[in-house]
Design a protein around this motif. Structure first.
Motif, PDB file in Angstrom:
ATOM      1  N   SER A 121       0.818  -1.221   0.000  1.00 28.43           N
ATOM      2  CA  SER A 121       0.000   0.000   0.000  1.00 28.43           C
ATOM      3  C   SER A 121       0.848   1.266   0.000  1.00 28.43           C
ATOM      4  O   SER A 121       0.614   2.187   0.785  1.00 28.43           O
ATOM      5  CB  SER A 121      -0.938   0.009   1.218  1.00 28.43           C
ATOM      6  OG  SER A 121      -1.706  -1.173   1.284  1.00 28.43           O
ATOM      7  N   PRO A 122       1.842   1.359  -0.896  1.00 27.41           N
ATOM      8  CA  PRO A 122       2.724   2.530  -0.850  1.00 27.41           C
ATOM      9  C   PRO A 122       2.132   3.746  -1.522  1.00 27.41           C
ATOM     10  O   PRO A 122       1.253   3.647  -2.381  1.00 27.41           O
ATOM     11  CB  PRO A 122       3.944   2.045  -1.638  1.00 27.41           C
ATOM     12  CG  PRO A 122       3.333   1.161  -2.695  1.00 27.41           C
ATOM     13  CD  PRO A 122       2.202   0.433  -1.980  1.00 27.41           C
ATOM     14  N   ALA A 171      -9.403   2.775  -3.654  1.00 28.01           N
ATOM     15  CA  ALA A 171      -9.200   3.468  -4.925  1.00 28.01           C
ATOM     16  C   ALA A 171      -7.958   4.368  -4.919  1.00 28.01           C
ATOM     17  O   ALA A 171      -7.221   4.403  -5.912  1.00 28.01           O
ATOM     18  CB  ALA A 171     -10.447   4.272  -5.286  1.00 28.01           C
ATOM     19  N   PRO A 172      -7.684   5.118  -3.850  1.00 25.11           N
ATOM     20  CA  PRO A 172      -6.474   5.946  -3.862  1.00 25.11           C
ATOM     21  C   PRO A 172      -5.199   5.117  -3.989  1.00 25.11           C
ATOM     22  O   PRO A 172      -4.257   5.535  -4.674  1.00 25.11           O
ATOM     23  CB  PRO A 172      -6.530   6.686  -2.519  1.00 25.11           C
ATOM     24  CG  PRO A 172      -7.981   6.716  -2.169  1.00 25.11           C
ATOM     25  CD  PRO A 172      -8.523   5.402  -2.649  1.00 25.11           C
ATOM     26  N   ASP A 173      -5.132   3.954  -3.335  1.00 25.67           N
ATOM     27  CA  ASP A 173      -3.952   3.111  -3.468  1.00 25.67           C
ATOM     28  C   ASP A 173      -3.826   2.562  -4.881  1.00 25.67           C
ATOM     29  O   ASP A 173      -2.720   2.472  -5.429  1.00 25.67           O
ATOM     30  CB  ASP A 173      -4.002   1.955  -2.467  1.00 25.67           C
ATOM     31  CG  ASP A 173      -3.671   2.386  -1.052  1.00 25.67           C
ATOM     32  OD1 ASP A 173      -3.295   3.561  -0.854  1.00 25.67           O
ATOM     33  OD2 ASP A 173      -3.801   1.554  -0.131  1.00 25.67           O
ATOM     34  N   VAL A 177      -0.568   2.859  -7.673  1.00 21.33           N
ATOM     35  CA  VAL A 177       0.123   1.804  -8.425  1.00 21.33           C
ATOM     36  C   VAL A 177      -0.115   1.929  -9.918  1.00 21.33           C
ATOM     37  O   VAL A 177       0.688   1.426 -10.719  1.00 21.33           O
ATOM     38  CB  VAL A 177      -0.250   0.386  -7.934  1.00 21.33           C
ATOM     39  CG1 VAL A 177       0.177   0.190  -6.494  1.00 21.33           C
ATOM     40  CG2 VAL A 177      -1.712   0.085  -8.121  1.00 21.33           C
ATOM     41  N   ASP A 178      -1.186   2.612 -10.314  1.00 24.97           N
ATOM     42  CA  ASP A 178      -1.416   2.836 -11.741  1.00 24.97           C
ATOM     43  C   ASP A 178      -0.350   3.741 -12.353  1.00 24.97           C
ATOM     44  O   ASP A 178      -0.204   3.787 -13.584  1.00 24.97           O
ATOM     45  CB  ASP A 178      -2.801   3.445 -11.973  1.00 24.97           C
ATOM     46  CG  ASP A 178      -3.922   2.428 -11.833  1.00 24.97           C
ATOM     47  OD1 ASP A 178      -3.636   1.208 -11.815  1.00 24.97           O
ATOM     48  OD2 ASP A 178      -5.091   2.856 -11.716  1.00 24.97           O
ATOM     49  N   LEU A 179       0.389   4.464 -11.517  1.00 23.69           N
ATOM     50  CA  LEU A 179       1.477   5.302 -12.013  1.00 23.69           C
ATOM     51  C   LEU A 179       2.714   4.496 -12.388  1.00 23.69           C
ATOM     52  O   LEU A 179       3.599   5.000 -13.085  1.00 23.69           O
ATOM     53  CB  LEU A 179       1.873   6.340 -10.955  1.00 23.69           C
ATOM     54  CG  LEU A 179       0.807   7.368 -10.559  1.00 23.69           C
ATOM     55  CD1 LEU A 179       1.319   8.216  -9.400  1.00 23.69           C
ATOM     56  CD2 LEU A 179       0.438   8.252 -11.749  1.00 23.69           C
ATOM     57  N   LEU A 180       2.788   3.260 -11.921  1.00 29.90           N
ATOM     58  CA  LEU A 180       3.971   2.442 -12.155  1.00 29.90           C
ATOM     59  C   LEU A 180       3.955   1.858 -13.563  1.00 29.90           C
ATOM     60  O   LEU A 180       2.951   1.264 -13.974  1.00 29.90           O
ATOM     61  CB  LEU A 180       4.043   1.315 -11.121  1.00 29.90           C
ATOM     62  CG  LEU A 180       4.183   1.752  -9.662  1.00 29.90           C
ATOM     63  CD1 LEU A 180       4.023   0.559  -8.732  1.00 29.90           C
ATOM     64  CD2 LEU A 180       5.539   2.433  -9.439  1.00 29.90           C
ATOM     65  N   VAL A 193     -11.041  -7.549  -1.744  1.00 26.58           N
ATOM     66  CA  VAL A 193     -11.572  -7.508  -0.368  1.00 26.58           C
ATOM     67  C   VAL A 193     -10.489  -7.036   0.605  1.00 26.58           C
ATOM     68  O   VAL A 193     -10.259  -7.636   1.647  1.00 26.58           O
ATOM     69  CB  VAL A 193     -12.138  -8.876   0.064  1.00 26.58           C
ATOM     70  CG1 VAL A 193     -13.035  -8.706   1.287  1.00 26.58           C
ATOM     71  CG2 VAL A 193     -12.902  -9.549  -1.068  1.00 26.58           C
ATOM     72  N   ALA A 194      -9.786  -5.972   0.234  1.00 22.62           N
ATOM     73  CA  ALA A 194      -8.754  -5.403   1.100  1.00 22.62           C
ATOM     74  C   ALA A 194      -8.647  -3.918   0.817  1.00 22.62           C
ATOM     75  O   ALA A 194      -8.838  -3.480  -0.319  1.00 22.62           O
ATOM     76  CB  ALA A 194      -7.412  -6.081   0.859  1.00 22.62           C
ATOM     77  N   ALA A 195      -8.351  -3.152   1.858  1.00 22.93           N
ATOM     78  CA  ALA A 195      -8.222  -1.703   1.724  1.00 22.93           C
ATOM     79  C   ALA A 195      -6.779  -1.283   1.995  1.00 22.93           C
ATOM     80  O   ALA A 195      -5.853  -2.037   1.705  1.00 22.93           O
ATOM     81  CB  ALA A 195      -9.204  -1.014   2.671  1.00 22.93           C
ATOM     82  N   HIS A 196      -6.576  -0.082   2.552  1.00 21.58           N
ATOM     83  CA  HIS A 196      -5.213   0.397   2.780  1.00 21.58           C
ATOM     84  C   HIS A 196      -4.469  -0.476   3.789  1.00 21.58           C
ATOM     85  O   HIS A 196      -3.244  -0.525   3.784  1.00 21.58           O
ATOM     86  CB  HIS A 196      -5.251   1.851   3.264  1.00 21.58           C
ATOM     87  CG  HIS A 196      -3.882   2.476   3.359  1.00 21.58           C
ATOM     88  ND1 HIS A 196      -3.078   2.701   2.251  1.00 21.58           N
ATOM     89  CD2 HIS A 196      -3.171   2.900   4.440  1.00 21.58           C
ATOM     90  CE1 HIS A 196      -1.942   3.253   2.644  1.00 21.58           C
ATOM     91  NE2 HIS A 196      -1.975   3.381   3.955  1.00 21.58           N
TER      92      HIS A 196
END
Length: 236
Positions: A121-122, A171-173, A177-180, A193-196
Motif C-alpha cells: 500500500s505505498p 481506490a487511492p492506493d 500503483v497505476d502510475l507504475l 476484499v482489502a483496503a489500505h
C-alpha cells in the motif's frame, strides 16, 4: 535465545533500531505512520523480516512523518544504511515497508544496491501535481523539496525487483500503483476484499510472513502462488 531489537540512534528526526541475525542479508524496514514513533509497539514486520533470525534487520523511522523530505533526512538515512551494510559485511540488501514505509522501500533503490523492494500500500508519489491524494499532507509545502518526484521513475532503471501490493477496495492506493510502468522487474498485485490495511489483512489470514519470506528469498513464483491463494480465499 531470541535477539532483542536494539535502538542504535534516536533524535528528533530519526530512530534506527537493529535486530541482529545470523546471515549476511540485511533487510531494511521503513516503518509507516502506524508503527508508533516510540518503543510502545513491536516494530512493523519484525518477525517476518528476520525470518527466524536468519536476516539482519534495520528499522528506519521518520519521526516527523515527512516522507523523508525533512531537510537532510534522506541523505542521513542512506549514509547510515551504507554504514550498516559495511559493518555487517552485507551481501544482499532488501527493503520493506507499508504505506509511507513502502514509499521509502522503493525510494531506497535509487541510492542503494537493493536486490528486492517490498512495498505494501505505498504512496508512489507525494507530488500533488502528479497525484492529489488528500489522505496525506502536502509534504513539499510542509517540509520542502521531495526526495523524488515519483518512485515510478525507478522501475526498470536498475537491477532492483519491485514487489508492490495494494488492496483492490482502496481506490487511492490503486491510483498510486497505476502510475507504475509495466516492466519485467515490477511485480504488481491488486488484492480483492482489502483496503489500505492490506498488510494487516494478509497477517490475519496467516499469509503475510510467508509472502515476505518468499520475496526476501527471491522466490517470485511462490509469491504469486500465495497471493493467488489469498485472493481465491477472500473472494470465495
Amino acid at each position: 535465545m531470541a535477539q532483542a531489537i536494539q535502538t542504535v540512534l534516536r533524535d528528533d528526526a530519526l530512530v534506527l533500531r537493529f535486530l541482529k541475525g545470523q546471515g549476511s542479508r540485511l533487510v531494511v524496514v521503513f516503518t509507516g505512520i502506524g508503527a508508533g514513533f516510540g518503543d510502545r509497539r513491536l516494530d512493523e514486520f519484525a518477525a517476518s523480516a528476520s525470518d527466524g533470525g536468519a536476516n539482519n534487520v534495520l528499522f528506519v523511522t521518520d519521526r516527523a512523518a515527512s516522507w523523508y523530505a525533512a531537510p537532510g533526512l534522506w541523505d542521513r538515512i542512506v549514509d547510515l544504511i551504507r554504514a550498516t551494510c559495511e559493518h555487517e559485511a552485507t551481501t544482499e540488501l532488501v527493503t520493506l515497508g507499508n504505506s509511507m514505509g513502502g514509499y521509502g522501500a522503493m525510494l531506497a533503490a535509487r541510492d542503494l544496491p537493493v536486490a528486492r523492494a517490498i512495498a505494501f500500500s505505498p504512496q508512489v508519489t507525494m507530488d500533488r501535481d502528479l497525484l492529489a491524494d488528500a489522505r496525506w499532507p502536502d509534504v513539499a509545502a510542509k517540509f520542502g523539496p521531495l526526495p523524488i518526484r515519483s518512485t515510478a521513475e525507478l522501475v526498470g532503471q536498475g537491477e532492483t525487483r519491485f514487489f508492490v501490493a495494494v488492496g483492490g477496495d482502496c481506490a487511492p492506493d490503486r491510483a498510486h500503483v497505476d502510475l507504475l510502468p509495466a516492466h519485467p522487474n515490477l511485480h504488481r498485485f491488486v488484492l480483492p476484499v482489502a483496503a489500505h490495511n492490506l498488510a494487516r489483512s494478509l497477517k490475519e489470514a496467516g499469509q503475510l510472513s510467508q509472502i515476505i519470506a518468499a520475496i526476501i528469498r527471491g522466490r517470485t513464483r511462490r509469491v504469486t502462488t500465495i497471493f493467488n491463494r489469498y485472493a481465491r480465499g477472500v473472494a470465495a
